[in-house]
Every structure is written in C-alpha cells, then in structure tokens.
Design a protein around this motif. Sequence first.
Motif, PDB file in Angstrom:
ATOM      1  N   LEU A  47       0.830  -1.189   0.000  1.00 31.31           N
ATOM      2  CA  LEU A  47       0.000   0.000   0.000  1.00 31.31           C
ATOM      3  C   LEU A  47       0.878   1.258   0.000  1.00 31.31           C
ATOM      4  CD1 LEU A  47      -2.913   0.823  -0.134  1.00 31.31           C
ATOM      5  CD2 LEU A  47      -3.018   0.857   2.353  1.00 31.31           C
ATOM      6  N   ASP A  48       2.026   1.184   0.680  1.00 28.22           N
ATOM      7  CA  ASP A  48       2.945   2.330   0.698  1.00 28.22           C
ATOM      8  C   ASP A  48       3.442   2.681  -0.700  1.00 28.22           C
ATOM      9  OD1 ASP A  48       2.784   2.977   3.310  1.00 28.22           O
ATOM     10  OD2 ASP A  48       4.691   2.037   3.915  1.00 28.22           O
ATOM     11  N   ALA A  49       3.838   1.646  -1.465  1.00 22.32           N
ATOM     12  CA  ALA A  49       4.348   1.902  -2.823  1.00 22.32           C
ATOM     13  C   ALA A  49       3.253   2.501  -3.700  1.00 22.32           C
ATOM     14  CB  ALA A  49       4.878   0.606  -3.435  1.00 22.32           C
ATOM     15  N   VAL A  50       2.030   1.961  -3.567  1.00 23.68           N
ATOM     16  CA  VAL A  50       0.917   2.476  -4.365  1.00 23.68           C
ATOM     17  C   VAL A  50       0.624   3.921  -3.965  1.00 23.68           C
ATOM     18  CG1 VAL A  50      -1.520   2.183  -4.944  1.00 23.68           C
ATOM     19  CG2 VAL A  50      -0.079   0.169  -4.623  1.00 23.68           C
ATOM     20  N   ARG A  51       0.643   4.186  -2.671  1.00 25.03           N
ATOM     21  CA  ARG A  51       0.372   5.529  -2.180  1.00 25.03           C
ATOM     22  C   ARG A  51       1.425   6.523  -2.674  1.00 25.03           C
ATOM     23  NH1 ARG A  51       0.999   8.222   3.415  1.00 25.03           N
ATOM     24  NH2 ARG A  51       3.052   7.879   2.503  1.00 25.03           N
ATOM     25  N   ASP A  52       2.701   6.089  -2.665  1.00 24.38           N
ATOM     26  CA  ASP A  52       3.767   6.965  -3.170  1.00 24.38           C
ATOM     27  C   ASP A  52       3.541   7.312  -4.644  1.00 24.38           C
ATOM     28  OD1 ASP A  52       4.952   6.952  -0.721  1.00 24.38           O
ATOM     29  OD2 ASP A  52       6.587   5.580  -1.262  1.00 24.38           O
ATOM     30  N   ALA A  53       3.133   6.312  -5.429  1.00 26.14           N
ATOM     31  CA  ALA A  53       2.883   6.552  -6.857  1.00 26.14           C
ATOM     32  C   ALA A  53       1.738   7.547  -7.034  1.00 26.14           C
ATOM     33  CB  ALA A  53       2.569   5.236  -7.566  1.00 26.14           C
ATOM     34  N   LEU A  54       0.673   7.374  -6.229  1.00 24.05           N
ATOM     35  CA  LEU A  54      -0.474   8.285  -6.330  1.00 24.05           C
ATOM     36  C   LEU A  54      -0.075   9.714  -5.960  1.00 24.05           C
ATOM     37  CD1 LEU A  54      -3.293   6.108  -4.695  1.00 24.05           C
ATOM     38  CD2 LEU A  54      -3.068   6.689  -7.116  1.00 24.05           C
ATOM     39  N   ILE A  55       0.761   9.843  -4.944  1.00 23.44           N
ATOM     40  CA  ILE A  55       1.195  11.175  -4.493  1.00 23.44           C
ATOM     41  C   ILE A  55       2.091  11.821  -5.535  1.00 23.44           C
ATOM     42  CG2 ILE A  55       2.689  12.313  -2.797  1.00 23.44           C
ATOM     43  CD1 ILE A  55       1.424  10.537  -0.649  1.00 23.44           C
ATOM     44  N   ARG A  56       2.983  11.021  -6.130  1.00 27.70           N
ATOM     45  CA  ARG A  56       3.866  11.579  -7.159  1.00 27.70           C
ATOM     46  C   ARG A  56       3.062  11.990  -8.399  1.00 27.70           C
ATOM     47  NH1 ARG A  56       5.912  13.780 -10.235  1.00 27.70           N
ATOM     48  NH2 ARG A  56       8.014  13.862 -11.076  1.00 27.70           N
ATOM     49  N   ASP A  57       2.003  11.224  -8.707  1.00 24.29           N
ATOM     50  CA  ASP A  57       1.141  11.580  -9.844  1.00 24.29           C
ATOM     51  C   ASP A  57       0.472  12.939  -9.644  1.00 24.29           C
ATOM     52  OD1 ASP A  57       1.545   9.419 -11.552  1.00 24.29           O
ATOM     53  OD2 ASP A  57      -0.006   8.198 -10.616  1.00 24.29           O
ATOM     54  N   GLU A  58       0.221  13.307  -8.387  1.00 25.68           N
ATOM     55  CA  GLU A  58      -0.388  14.625  -8.134  1.00 25.68           C
ATOM     56  C   GLU A  58       0.480  15.742  -8.708  1.00 25.68           C
ATOM     57  OE1 GLU A  58      -2.265  13.074  -3.870  1.00 25.68           O
ATOM     58  OE2 GLU A  58      -0.700  14.604  -3.878  1.00 25.68           O
ATOM     59  N   ASP A  59       1.794  15.615  -8.496  1.00 25.93           N
ATOM     60  CA  ASP A  59       2.715  16.632  -9.021  1.00 25.93           C
ATOM     61  C   ASP A  59       2.628  16.695 -10.542  1.00 25.93           C
ATOM     62  OD1 ASP A  59       3.370  15.962  -6.405  1.00 25.93           O
ATOM     63  OD2 ASP A  59       5.498  16.368  -6.641  1.00 25.93           O
ATOM     64  N   SER A  60       2.625  15.510 -11.167  1.00 29.91           N
ATOM     65  CA  SER A  60       2.559  15.466 -12.634  1.00 29.91           C
ATOM     66  C   SER A  60       1.278  16.114 -13.144  1.00 29.91           C
ATOM     67  CB  SER A  60       2.628  14.020 -13.133  1.00 29.91           C
ATOM     68  OG  SER A  60       3.843  13.414 -12.741  1.00 29.91           O
ATOM     69  N   ILE A  61       0.174  15.843 -12.457  1.00 29.74           N
ATOM     70  CA  ILE A  61      -1.106  16.421 -12.890  1.00 29.74           C
ATOM     71  C   ILE A  61      -1.064  17.941 -12.772  1.00 29.74           C
ATOM     72  CG2 ILE A  61      -3.553  16.623 -12.253  1.00 29.74           C
ATOM     73  CD1 ILE A  61      -3.457  13.559 -11.642  1.00 29.74           C
ATOM     74  N   VAL A  62      -0.589  18.452 -11.652  1.00 28.98           N
ATOM     75  CA  VAL A  62      -0.527  19.914 -11.479  1.00 28.98           C
ATOM     76  C   VAL A  62       0.393  20.533 -12.535  1.00 28.98           C
ATOM     77  CG1 VAL A  62       0.157  21.805  -9.956  1.00 28.98           C
ATOM     78  CG2 VAL A  62      -1.089  19.838  -9.021  1.00 28.98           C
ATOM     79  N   LEU A  71      -4.094  14.490 -20.159  1.00 22.68           N
ATOM     80  CA  LEU A  71      -4.922  13.280 -20.215  1.00 22.68           C
ATOM     81  C   LEU A  71      -4.140  12.062 -19.716  1.00 22.68           C
ATOM     82  CD1 LEU A  71      -6.571  13.841 -23.721  1.00 22.68           C
ATOM     83  CD2 LEU A  71      -7.832  13.601 -21.569  1.00 22.68           C
ATOM     84  N   GLN A  72      -2.884  11.949 -20.137  1.00 24.44           N
ATOM     85  CA  GLN A  72      -2.077  10.802 -19.716  1.00 24.44           C
ATOM     86  C   GLN A  72      -1.819  10.821 -18.213  1.00 24.44           C
ATOM     87  OE1 GLN A  72       1.254  11.386 -22.352  1.00 24.44           O
ATOM     88  NE2 GLN A  72       0.614   9.769 -23.758  1.00 24.44           N
ATOM     89  N   ALA A  73      -1.554  12.020 -17.676  1.00 21.41           N
ATOM     90  CA  ALA A  73      -1.286  12.119 -16.232  1.00 21.41           C
ATOM     91  C   ALA A  73      -2.530  11.748 -15.432  1.00 21.41           C
ATOM     92  CB  ALA A  73      -0.813  13.534 -15.877  1.00 21.41           C
ATOM     93  N   LEU A  74      -3.693  12.254 -15.873  1.00 24.34           N
ATOM     94  CA  LEU A  74      -4.944  11.936 -15.183  1.00 24.34           C
ATOM     95  C   LEU A  74      -5.256  10.448 -15.301  1.00 24.34           C
ATOM     96  CD1 LEU A  74      -6.978  15.026 -16.393  1.00 24.34           C
ATOM     97  CD2 LEU A  74      -6.469  14.486 -13.991  1.00 24.34           C
ATOM     98  N   SER A  75      -5.077   9.915 -16.503  1.00 27.95           N
ATOM     99  CA  SER A  75      -5.400   8.508 -16.746  1.00 27.95           C
ATOM    100  C   SER A  75      -4.500   7.590 -15.921  1.00 27.95           C
ATOM    101  CB  SER A  75      -5.261   8.209 -18.239  1.00 27.95           C
ATOM    102  OG  SER A  75      -5.546   6.863 -18.512  1.00 27.95           O
ATOM    103  N   TRP A 127     -13.899  14.383  -9.821  1.00 30.22           N
ATOM    104  CA  TRP A 127     -13.608  13.454 -10.918  1.00 30.22           C
ATOM    105  C   TRP A 127     -12.470  12.479 -10.628  1.00 30.22           C
ATOM    106  CZ3 TRP A 127     -13.927  18.869 -12.777  1.00 30.22           C
ATOM    107  CH2 TRP A 127     -15.237  19.197 -13.131  1.00 30.22           C
ATOM    108  N   VAL A 128     -11.326  12.958 -10.161  1.00 27.22           N
ATOM    109  CA  VAL A 128     -10.184  12.047 -10.036  1.00 27.22           C
ATOM    110  C   VAL A 128     -10.470  10.949  -9.007  1.00 27.22           C
ATOM    111  CG1 VAL A 128      -7.773  11.819  -9.328  1.00 27.22           C
ATOM    112  CG2 VAL A 128      -8.443  13.684 -10.852  1.00 27.22           C
ATOM    113  N   MET A 129     -10.914  11.329  -7.819  1.00 33.20           N
ATOM    114  CA  MET A 129     -11.138  10.296  -6.790  1.00 33.20           C
ATOM    115  C   MET A 129     -12.354   9.423  -7.125  1.00 33.20           C
ATOM    116  SD  MET A 129      -9.613  11.981  -3.286  1.00 33.20           S
ATOM    117  CE  MET A 129     -10.787  13.336  -3.170  1.00 33.20           C
TER     118      MET A 129
END
Lengths: 254, 254
Positions: free
Chosen positions: B12-27, B146-150, B236-238
């Motif tokens: 769950l930690d690894a998945v959570r880290d990926a989700l958090i890093r994706d936030e930066d990419s989306i912004v 679109l790719q970052a959100l997807s 939308w995202v969540m």
Amino acid sequence: MDSTEESKGLTLDAVRDALIRDEDSIVFSLVERARFPRNAPAYDPSLFGGVGERALVDLYVREAEALRAKVGGYQLPEEVPFFPKDLPSPLTPLQKNPQVLHPTSASVSVNEAIWKMYFNDLLPLFTVEGDDGNYASTVALDLVCLQALSRRIHTGKYVAEVKFIDAPHDYGRAIQAKDRDTLMKMLTFAAVEQRVKSRVEKKASIFAQNVTLDECDDEAKCKIDPLVVSHLYDQWVMPLTKLVEVEYLLQRLD
Amino acid sequence: MDSTEESKGLTLDAVRDALIRDEDSIVFSLVERARFPRNAPAYDPSLFGGVGERALVDLYVREAEALRAKVGGYQLPEEVPFFPKDLPSPLTPLQKNPQVLHPTSASVSVNEAIWKMYFNDLLPLFTVEGDDGNYASTVALDLVCLQALSRRIHTGKYVAEVKFIDAPHDYGRAIQAKDRDTLMKMLTFAAVEQRVKSRVEKKASIFAQNVTLDECDDEAKCKIDPLVVSHLYDQWVMPLTKLVEVEYLLQRLD
C-alpha cells in the motif's frame, strides 16, 4: 512567444516574460524526466535491431516531430525541430504570425548543440543510473525537456531583434565587421545572468520539493538538485541563447 | 507504478507513493496547458477538412498513441491508451513486469469518461477563452494532461488489488453479490479524501505560483486556481479512481 504577446508588438518586456515563463517549463520537464532512471538502452543505436542504425530516442523524436508538424507545429521562430528534414505539411491553415523578426535570420538553429548537451552532459546530472525498461515514457519526457530548452534558447532571436532595433548603429558596426567577440560582449550582462541563475535555482527548489501537508517539508528530498538547474543555465542555456543572438545578428543586415 | 516499485512487491505504501507523485505530474501538466488559451478550433470536428470527421485533437492523440506503442508504451496496467484499437506492435522487447494484478481485471479502462470530463468539464475551468492559433502545442499539452490523469486514475487497479488481498473475504462477499454500492462504501474514506484534496490544493498553490527573487510573491497571480485542482480531485479524479477499483474488483474472482 505566444502570438498574443507578439501582437502587442515586440517589446523587451514581452520577450523577458516569455523567457521567465520558459524557466518554469524547463524545471517542470526536468522534474518529470527525473521520475525515471537514466534508461540508457533508449539511447543506444546498436539496440532494437528492427529500428536500423538509429537509437530509439532518434526514431521517437523524428516521428513525434513529423506529427507535430502535421498538426501545425514549427510555425513560430522559437519552435525549431531537431530533425527538420522532410517534415510533412500542416493539415491546419497556417497561423498568421506577424513577421517581427528579420526573415533571413529567423531560421537560426542551435538544436544540434542542444541535443548533444542534453544527452551527453545534462541527463547524467539529474537522473539516477538504472534501467527500469520504461523507454516509451523516457523518450517522451526527453522530448518535452528538449523542446522546452530549445524554445527558451531560440527565443534569443527576439532578444537580438529588440536589442538591434534599440541600437542599430552600435550593432551594425560589429555585424559588418563580423566581430563575434564584440557582439557577444555587447549581449552579456553579468548582473542579469546572476539574477537568472538565482531565480532558476529558487524555482527548482520550489517546484522540485516534495509537498506534504505537514509544516516542515524535508527539503533534502528535492526531486532534482536546484544547483543542477543554475549550472544548466550558467553553462549551457544562457551561452546557447547568446549564440543564437550572435548568429541572428550576423545575418541581420543580409 | 515504476517497475522498480513493483519489484519490491505490491504494498500500500508503494501504491500511495505513486499516487502522491502523480499529483505533481497532474498539477504540472495543467499549469503548462494553461499557458495557452482554450483554442477551441482544435476540438471542432468540422474544421480542418482534410482530416475527415475528426477533430485535430483526435487525430493527434490517435497518432501519438500509435507512436508511443511503437516505442514500447502501454505495457503497464496503469498506462491505458485512449484509442486502443489497432495500436502497432512495439519495436522494443517487452518489459518483464511482474504480474501483480489479477489478469482478467488488469485491463479495466475508464478513459472514455476521462476524455469527456477533461474536454467538457475541466478545460473550461483552468484555461482562458481565446484562440491564439497554437494548436500543435495545445493538443500536445492536452495529451500530457490526459495521460497524467489517466495514469493516476488507473493506478486504482493496484489500490483495489492491495485492499482485496488484505481482506479477501469481506470483498469477496460484495463481489459475488455484484454489490457495487457496498464495494464503493468499502473503498471510501472521507478523512483520507479530505487530506488528498487539501494536499493537491497546496501543491497547486506552490507549483502554479509566479516565483520571483523578491520576498513577497504575488499570490493572486497563480497560473491556475488551486481550488480548481481540489475540485478536480473531489469531483472526478477520486470518484473515477474508485470506479476503476470497483470495476477491477467485480472481475477479481473471474
């Protein structure tokens, strides 16, 4: 520059704003690329036999640029392709961009130097060694970095035009004498360059930080080293921008 | 997730880290797209006659995805194409990704919903009206968004797998009953969602600011409104991530 800016007429303020905004794009692009390790196989021409003698990144950039040309890219003087040969015609009507640059000089390109600098010098400074196999993401993000750097550096054409218009006689003498050294000196302002270096370092430290909801962020955990960004500007971005300016000016009276 | 993360095993930690890093990419991607105005002609299927009945953005995304597939893209379960039909085979050897997801569920896609949301709902919220003719940059930056959100939303597959592994009997009952409402409730943690919304708003306010060397930055001049980003996550995202989780789980026992 955005054509909205250009339509206001070419002013040093508008050019400066574009250069400053490009700094953000460059930092973002490096932070995104740093998410992946070096991934050297993407740059090795001897791999992926079916591709021929080209590295995967060459193939990708070539085809991505062809697609971009098809949808109307490379119409602005600061948008310069890395593989300019045989680009397809755009499907969209051509943009009506006011011709603010001198036509002979507008096509100056230092992309070959940018390409070499990026892969040989810069990439090892901000990516970690390793190979995770994500070559598609890697080369796509490389192209975003290359485009951001290239746009910033070729915006030097506007800088040169503004400066020439402002002092045509002073520049004219050096241009007619083909005196590169004098032109380079006339275009160099150490105090301004120092400010740019400080600002991009500050931007990197802000945009590359790991933001959490806690008050004290761990600043040691920046995604890229802010000093690499000021080094990039000091060693390559500003010198190459000035090279564009000199090349532009040398053809300004043709 | 990066395969380096996956090789550590699915936690769950690894998945959570990926989700958090994706936030930066989306912004980052939204801030970059906001540099250009809406540029509606890029989305109008009746324009650019030579293209046929498709809008310029459709043509661009379709061909960009084909190129990405050619250089080895779309091998990871969180990398999902918007136009999956007739993608070419990769020139590179296939990545050896550990099969951590349930094979039947791994191909879940909600990209159609992401596409509609992005163009109909989100784009008008963070771009200014106008047309500067820079359609090539516009559609290229749309694809990055679109790719970052997807990617973020389809990382829900890993979230679902981790949660299922953790409580197979509880989830199993709801899956066998095809009880979407119960699954959705089991996957919803209001306090966590509130923290995510606050964090992405904070990230947007930091990454979208205009950084200057002066001490007091003008916070009013953010390049995108941080509230739009928390709204994006809330509306939308969540919800779409949870939809991916539910769809994944419903096929988890097949």
